[in-house]
Design an enzyme around this catalytic site. Structure first.
Site, PDB file in Angstrom:
ATOM      1  CG  ASP A 164      11.803   2.112  -8.067  1.00 21.17           C
ATOM      2  OD1 ASP A 164      11.150   2.279  -7.017  1.00 21.17           O
ATOM      3  OD2 ASP A 164      12.685   2.915  -8.444  1.00 21.17           O
TER       4      ASP A 164
ATOM      5  CG  HIS B  82       2.933  -0.178  -2.584  1.00 24.00           C
ATOM      6  ND1 HIS B  82       4.172  -0.289  -3.165  1.00 24.00           N
ATOM      7  CD2 HIS B  82       3.021   0.852  -1.697  1.00 24.00           C
ATOM      8  CE1 HIS B  82       4.978   0.626  -2.655  1.00 24.00           C
ATOM      9  NE2 HIS B  82       4.295   1.324  -1.763  1.00 24.00           N
TER      10      HIS B  82
ATOM     11  CG  LEU C 141       9.163 -19.070 -13.061  1.00 24.98           C
ATOM     12  CD1 LEU C 141      10.464 -18.597 -13.685  1.00 24.98           C
ATOM     13  CD2 LEU C 141       8.036 -18.107 -13.409  1.00 24.98           C
TER      14      LEU C 141
END
Length: 255
Positions: free
Chosen positions: A35, A52, A146
């Site tokens: 966020d 962004h 991962l």
């Protein structure tokens, strides 16, 4: 103390922070609500989309940080079902980020044995976005390290409602008896199946809520919040969150 795996661009402070972690208590699954991108940019006199873009560049750093200490699943909340309400220009930009991120970073992700996964609905996403994500999924399908799981066009209430509808239909079709419905069975109807539930949730930018993210799966997750916006969330702060996780006692309702 954890044996730290170096990656390109790692730094001494990050290495020291990573080595201070207890190797036998690394969260198996870390989820992150990324966020604050837009607000971070606006504070610097930049358009929201610049935030962004900076946030996208931070994805690889935190992915490699998680990979270096032995986290098995890293879920990043990339775009929610509610984010379609944002201005069209911003949404269009977000939809194009996978086209920039994956071609640029896929070779290093492959080299580090990272496997890409997507949790969310394909319906409504542009074809070019889906193709970029699917190409990355296909390219990393043989990896065993991962799992980098992007929650893209994801909303937890919709996910649970869909799961309930599927359970009801299976019951009507005679595939399932009501008494067979328990927590484990319900979890299999969720988009996150077969991933484990998150051990640790991190949210950046100072907001203290979970915003329709993995409402079922976060039932017993440890929550960690920071005032830092996602573009300024560093590897050191990631390790700090894991350190805090290691200091907590997870009792799951017991003593």
């Amino acid at each position: 103390m954890i044996p730290f795996k170096k990656w390109f661009g790692s730094n001494t402070e990050g290495e020291e922070a990573a080595r201070s972690l207890a190797a036998d208590n690394i969260p198996n699954h870390v989820a992150v609500i990324m966020d604050g991108n837009g607000r971070w940019a606006q504070k610097r006199g930049l358009p929201r989309v610049a935030g962004h873009h900076s946030g996208m560049k931070n994805v690889k750093k935190i992915t490699m940080a998680a990979n270096s200490i032995g986290v098995n699943v890293l879920t990043l909340y990339a775009f929610s079902t509610e984010n379609w309400k944002r201005p069209k220009e911003e949404v269009d930009y977000l939809m194009k980020l996978p086209l920039e991120f994956f071609p640029k970073e896929i070779d290093e992700l492959v080299a580090n044995n990272v496997r890409i996964r997507m949790t969310g609905w394909q319906e409504g996403l542009p074809e070019y976005t889906l193709k970029a994500v699917q190409d990355a999924i296909d390219r990393t399908a043989g990896n065993t390290g991962l799992i980098l799981n992007f929650a893209l066009n994801y909303g937890s209430r919709k996910e649970m409602l869909r799961g309930i509808q599927q359970i009801a239909q299976d019951a009507l079709d005679g595939k399932l008896k009501p008494e067979e419905i328990d927590e484990a069975r319900f979890s299999k109807y969720l988009l996150t199946d077969p991933l484990p539930e998150p051990d640790l949730l991190i949210r950046t930018s100072g907001e203290l809520r979970i915003s329709n993210f993995m409402l079922w799966q976060l039932a017993y997750s440890e929550l960690w919040f920071t005032e830092l916006a996602w573009p300024e969330f560093t590897e050191e702060r990631f390790y700090e969150a894991v350190q805090e996780y290691q200091r907590r006692a997870r009792r799951y309702g017991g003593l």
